[in-house]
Design an enzyme around this catalytic site. Structure first.
Site, PDB file in Angstrom:
ATOM      1  N   CYS A  52     -45.065 -13.618  74.418  1.00 40.98           N
ATOM      2  CA  CYS A  52     -46.306 -13.751  75.188  1.00 40.98           C
ATOM      3  C   CYS A  52     -46.013 -14.324  76.574  1.00 40.98           C
ATOM      4  CB  CYS A  52     -47.276 -14.665  74.433  1.00 40.98           C
ATOM      5  SG  CYS A  52     -48.669 -15.219  75.442  1.00 40.98           S
ATOM      6  N   CYS A  55     -47.589 -18.046  77.031  1.00 44.66           N
ATOM      7  CA  CYS A  55     -47.180 -19.228  76.268  1.00 44.66           C
ATOM      8  C   CYS A  55     -46.284 -20.143  77.126  1.00 44.66           C
ATOM      9  CB  CYS A  55     -46.427 -18.800  75.001  1.00 44.66           C
ATOM     10  SG  CYS A  55     -47.514 -18.392  73.602  1.00 44.66           S
ATOM     11  N   ASP A  78     -50.063 -12.334  88.656  1.00 41.89           N
ATOM     12  CA  ASP A  78     -48.920 -11.583  89.166  1.00 41.89           C
ATOM     13  C   ASP A  78     -49.304 -10.159  89.567  1.00 41.89           C
ATOM     14  OD1 ASP A  78     -47.137 -13.807  88.578  1.00 41.89           O
ATOM     15  OD2 ASP A  78     -47.392 -13.276  86.472  1.00 41.89           O
ATOM     16  N   HIS A 115     -51.084 -20.379  71.262  1.00 37.91           N
ATOM     17  CA  HIS A 115     -51.305 -18.932  71.300  1.00 37.91           C
ATOM     18  C   HIS A 115     -52.361 -18.486  70.286  1.00 37.91           C
ATOM     19  CE1 HIS A 115     -50.051 -14.798  72.223  1.00 37.91           C
ATOM     20  NE2 HIS A 115     -50.082 -14.533  70.928  1.00 37.91           N
ATOM     21  N   ASN A 155     -62.450 -12.450  79.704  1.00 40.32           N
ATOM     22  CA  ASN A 155     -62.567 -11.252  78.872  1.00 40.32           C
ATOM     23  C   ASN A 155     -61.923 -11.584  77.546  1.00 40.32           C
ATOM     24  OD1 ASN A 155     -63.693  -9.591  80.889  1.00 40.32           O
ATOM     25  ND2 ASN A 155     -61.671  -9.150  81.723  1.00 40.32           N
ATOM     26  N   SER A 163     -55.836  -7.907  77.624  1.00 38.37           N
ATOM     27  CA  SER A 163     -54.534  -7.359  77.252  1.00 38.37           C
ATOM     28  C   SER A 163     -53.631  -8.387  76.575  1.00 38.37           C
ATOM     29  CB  SER A 163     -53.843  -6.758  78.483  1.00 38.37           C
ATOM     30  OG  SER A 163     -53.884  -7.649  79.567  1.00 38.37           O
ATOM     31  N   HIS A 166     -53.690 -14.533  73.911  1.00 41.50           N
ATOM     32  CA  HIS A 166     -53.556 -15.956  74.257  1.00 41.50           C
ATOM     33  C   HIS A 166     -54.834 -16.383  74.978  1.00 41.50           C
ATOM     34  CE1 HIS A 166     -50.735 -19.426  75.012  1.00 41.50           C
ATOM     35  NE2 HIS A 166     -51.816 -19.763  75.684  1.00 41.50           N
ATOM     36  N   HIS A 168     -57.346 -17.267  77.395  1.00 37.36           N
ATOM     37  CA  HIS A 168     -57.271 -17.428  78.854  1.00 37.36           C
ATOM     38  C   HIS A 168     -58.471 -16.795  79.535  1.00 37.36           C
ATOM     39  CE1 HIS A 168     -55.884 -13.258  78.541  1.00 37.36           C
ATOM     40  NE2 HIS A 168     -56.054 -13.132  79.851  1.00 37.36           N
ATOM     41  N   GLN A 170     -60.006 -15.901  83.836  1.00 34.27           N
ATOM     42  CA  GLN A 170     -59.530 -15.524  85.161  1.00 34.27           C
ATOM     43  C   GLN A 170     -60.468 -16.060  86.238  1.00 34.27           C
ATOM     44  OE1 GLN A 170     -58.212 -11.456  85.801  1.00 34.27           O
ATOM     45  NE2 GLN A 170     -58.513 -10.962  83.644  1.00 34.27           N
ATOM     46  N   TYR A 318     -77.078   7.782  79.418  1.00 30.43           N
ATOM     47  CA  TYR A 318     -78.363   7.349  79.961  1.00 30.43           C
ATOM     48  C   TYR A 318     -78.212   6.032  80.722  1.00 30.43           C
ATOM     49  CZ  TYR A 318     -83.097   5.680  80.440  1.00 30.43           C
ATOM     50  OH  TYR A 318     -84.258   5.192  80.975  1.00 30.43           O
TER      51      TYR A 318
HETATM   52  O1  LIG Z   1     -77.877   9.077  71.449  1.00 33.89           O
HETATM   53  P1  LIG Z   1     -76.544   8.839  70.804  1.00 33.89           P
HETATM   54  O2  LIG Z   1     -75.538   9.923  71.124  1.00 33.89           O
HETATM   55  O3  LIG Z   1     -76.616   8.531  69.352  1.00 33.89           O
HETATM   56  O4  LIG Z   1     -76.017   7.491  71.485  1.00 33.89           O
HETATM   57  C1  LIG Z   1     -75.216   7.403  72.636  1.00 33.89           C
HETATM   58  O5  LIG Z   1     -75.912   7.760  73.834  1.00 33.89           O
HETATM   59  C2  LIG Z   1     -77.025   6.949  74.190  1.00 33.89           C
HETATM   60  C3  LIG Z   1     -77.529   7.430  75.529  1.00 33.89           C
HETATM   61  O6  LIG Z   1     -76.547   7.377  76.537  1.00 33.89           O
HETATM   62  C4  LIG Z   1     -76.652   5.463  74.220  1.00 33.89           C
HETATM   63  O7  LIG Z   1     -77.821   4.704  74.378  1.00 33.89           O
HETATM   64  C5  LIG Z   1     -75.931   5.029  72.956  1.00 33.89           C
HETATM   65  O8  LIG Z   1     -75.477   3.706  73.100  1.00 33.89           O
HETATM   66  C6  LIG Z   1     -74.741   5.958  72.710  1.00 33.89           C
HETATM   67  O9  LIG Z   1     -74.063   5.587  71.539  1.00 33.89           O
HETATM   68  O1  LIG Z   2     -56.972  -8.562  84.561  1.00 34.53           O
HETATM   69  P1  LIG Z   2     -56.737  -7.914  83.213  1.00 34.53           P
HETATM   70  O2  LIG Z   2     -57.050  -8.821  82.057  1.00 34.53           O
HETATM   71  O3  LIG Z   2     -55.379  -7.281  83.116  1.00 34.53           O
HETATM   72  O4  LIG Z   2     -57.775  -6.692  83.177  1.00 34.53           O
HETATM   73  C1  LIG Z   2     -59.060  -6.732  82.647  1.00 34.53           C
HETATM   74  O5  LIG Z   2     -59.969  -7.515  83.424  1.00 34.53           O
HETATM   75  C2  LIG Z   2     -60.217  -7.057  84.758  1.00 34.53           C
HETATM   76  C3  LIG Z   2     -61.277  -7.942  85.376  1.00 34.53           C
HETATM   77  O6  LIG Z   2     -62.481  -7.943  84.626  1.00 34.53           O
HETATM   78  C4  LIG Z   2     -60.640  -5.591  84.786  1.00 34.53           C
HETATM   79  O7  LIG Z   2     -60.667  -5.133  86.122  1.00 34.53           O
HETATM   80  C5  LIG Z   2     -59.685  -4.708  83.986  1.00 34.53           C
HETATM   81  O8  LIG Z   2     -60.189  -3.387  83.919  1.00 34.53           O
HETATM   82  C6  LIG Z   2     -59.533  -5.286  82.577  1.00 34.53           C
HETATM   83  O9  LIG Z   2     -58.639  -4.505  81.822  1.00 34.53           O
END
Ligand SMILES: O=P(O)(O)O[C@H]1O[C@H](CO)[C@@H](O)[C@H](O)[C@H]1O
Ligand SMILES: O=P(O)(O)O[C@H]1O[C@H](CO)[C@@H](O)[C@H](O)[C@H]1O
Lengths: 350, 350
Positions: A52, A55, A78, A115, A155, A163, A166, A168, A170, A318
């Site tokens: 990791c 860590c 980085d 971790h 996230n 990704s 651990h 964390h 940002q 939608y």
């Molecule tokens: O209507 P579906 O295909 O069951 O559902 C999908 O499309 C909808 C409309 O974009 C979304 O609200 C749902 O979250 C998605 O799973």
């Molecule tokens: O920075 P990370 O953890 O590699 O990346 C994650 O967080 C970022 C910030 O929300 C996003 O832009 C990336 O798409 C997501 O994969």
């Protein structure tokens, strides 16, 4: 015809913080699901993982060595999306093709040397150290003349693009104010100018009176499912005192925030008995040197799961082309979160 | 310091259609990925699946039987998020808790009786039948006094929340104009009032002159990666003639749209040699009885994949709390899409 009932009939709700709408379809919560299922992540992780890059004592990209840190640890990302040294300049073709150079700083914050932990598995004192780091970072970065907005976030879980498990978060801090806090500034300012109080003070007052959407509270903070929540189990953590940013919190308030984060994330984990994924982050005043009395410190939690550990809500067709849509009502979600225990299911099992 | 170079330095781009911003970080495209990998879907499907509720002759939810349809087929969604009969009413507490009853219609459109096809595997004549159905539906629903906006869209692929691989799209038509087209109305109207031309006419003119972001074109439509694209391989299909909606298209233009959709989706499939997931949909004028000369018919394609069949872009933490962010530039994506063949990889293999 019957009278309108928000627990039964489709309706739109207005997001007072952003000025946008969400479509709520309560009658739809029972539709079957045959689509993509998420694979819950393996839950057993070692306290230390030699592979990791977060860590203590391990080597990161580019050969940099992490210190043997014992509580929190912050470093420059980085692979940051923002860099401090960007030549100024831009493009403007007839107002239709417009670009502006953007500079900033991206940092990573490790919440713990362990971790195998996550926020809900840490104690209040340890989470308080995370809060203290947020305060110090917001203060340090916000003081820089080239930084006018500091976004602190986490996230959590692979389904949220994280990704590395651990624990964390940002920080992305930059020259301009991003779209979402810019919208919140407009709405909060209009309200403040009209009423002389922050929008979230008055909103909180209503919620505390009605109780329907409140999930948990302590002396200084309240967690609720906002009336306009988009994600099924979205929550808003609101400071009772209308402070503009986290630096203004007293010692006691910081501990209260840590306490609430712990209790909220435990409830989240207990909801489907898994390590609950989400994106979460603080919203506070821009660091542009203005006072911003309209701003009211808060934190958003946006969890993607809908019905179980494996069924998520998709914000797709939608939602991308129209506006967000939800099935279960915010009141139903608040009720579910409210009735969950505050003992983590893992420790309850032991 | 060097001069600003949009292929190298982080910058923000303005979305002229919505008035919002996207952060572009071109230097970041090389960061490693250790996070969630999508599982490509199995590609071999039978032409008819007895368990599919969209196949001809099969039974849907509630015991309804699909006809033995031979081209397209439309029906009311059995679990629609909108329903036509909703009592009017709402909530308003101090402008902070605001809700309004919303009525509407949700329909499902099967593109083909064949369970094993997708748009790029259909011929132009068959796609033209889908276009004709869009026209008829927009016309029929838009004429209703209780419908002021008609959203036609497709969610393709499990990663886009699509719960059934049978080729199909949806229509959600409703009383109010959703957030995204409402933003586009504001921006297009401001431009039209100032310049007496539609925003997309002038934008298209610039793009056709610069050629950098154009992916493909025919006599009546152009596909480009918009300057402000958010998703890695997002595209915009723009009508050359500034028509407000799909009903105004001539016979020839409808066929041209079908031709372009076929060629675009083939390129998408060829990009990573998989059935390429996306959400796509038409944006056209509200059906509120106004003329809306500012509106210019277009179609958005929002595909989630970033780097390969298994690595997607996550719009999470920073994106949810700040604004969308992308790594590879729109110009790079356009270049990649432009150089792909228009023979589907599956037929090329044969
Ligand atoms: O209507 P579906 O295909 O069951 O559902 C999908 O499309 C909808 C409309 O974009 C979304 O609200 C749902 O979250 C998605 O799973
Ligand atoms: O920075 P990370 O953890 O590699 O990346 C994650 O967080 C970022 C910030 O929300 C996003 O832009 C990336 O798409 C997501 O994969």
């Amino acid at each position: 015809m019957a009278t309108f009932d928000s627990t039964e009939h489709a309706h739109r709700r207005f997001n007072a913080l952003t000025g946008e709408w969400v479509l709520v379809s309560p009658h739809r919560s029972k539709r079957p699901w045959q689509g993509q299922q998420e694979t819950p992540e393996p839950e057993v992780r070692p306290a230390y993982d030699p592979t990791c890059y977060l860590c203590p004592g391990n080597t990161r990209a580019g050969g940099i060595l992490n210190p043997e840190y014992t509580s929190t640890f912050v470093f420059e990302n980085d692979f940051g999306a923002l860099q401090p040294e960007v030549p100024t300049g831009g493009i403007d073709e007839g107002g239709l093709l417009r670009a502006e150079a953007e500079s900033g700083v991206c940092r990573v914050i490790c919440f713990s040397p362990r971790h195998d932990l996550t926020l809900p598995e840490m104690d209040t004192a340890a989470i308080r150290e995370v809060v203290d780091l947020w305060v110090a970072q917001y203060q340090e970065l916000g003081a820089r003349p080239d930084i006018n907005y500091v976004q602190i976030f986490e996230n959590k879980g692979q389904v949220m693009g994280c990704s590395n498990p651990h624990p964390h978060g940002q920080i992305w801090a930059q020259r301009t104010v991003p779209t979402e806090p810019a919208k919140e500034t407009v709405q909060q300012l209009a309200y403040f100018e009209k009423h002389g109080r922050t929008l979230l003070s008055d909103y909180l007052e209503i919620e505390l009176r009605e109780k329907q959407r409140v999930v948990l509270e302590n002396e200084h903070f309240v967690v609720l499912v906002p009336f306009w929540a988009v994600w099924p189990f979205e929550t808003l953590v609101v400071a009772r005192r209308p402070v503009q940013d986290i630096v203004q919190l007293t010692e006691e308030e910081r501990t209260a925030l840590a306490d609430l984060l712990r209790r909220l994330t435990i409830r989240y984990d207990n909801l489907f008995q898994i390590s609950f994924p989400y994106s979460a982050g603080l919203h506070q005043r821009p660091t542009d040197g203005e006072e911003h009395p309209e701003w009211h410190l808060h934190m958003h939690f946006y969890p993607p799961l809908l019905r179980s550990a494996t069924v998520r809500k998709f914000m797709v067709g939608y939602e991308m082309l129209g506006n967000p849509q939800r099935d279960i009502t915010p009141e139903f979600s608040a009720e579910r979160l409210r009735t969950l225990p505050e003992v983590h299911y893992k420790s309850a099992e032991q």
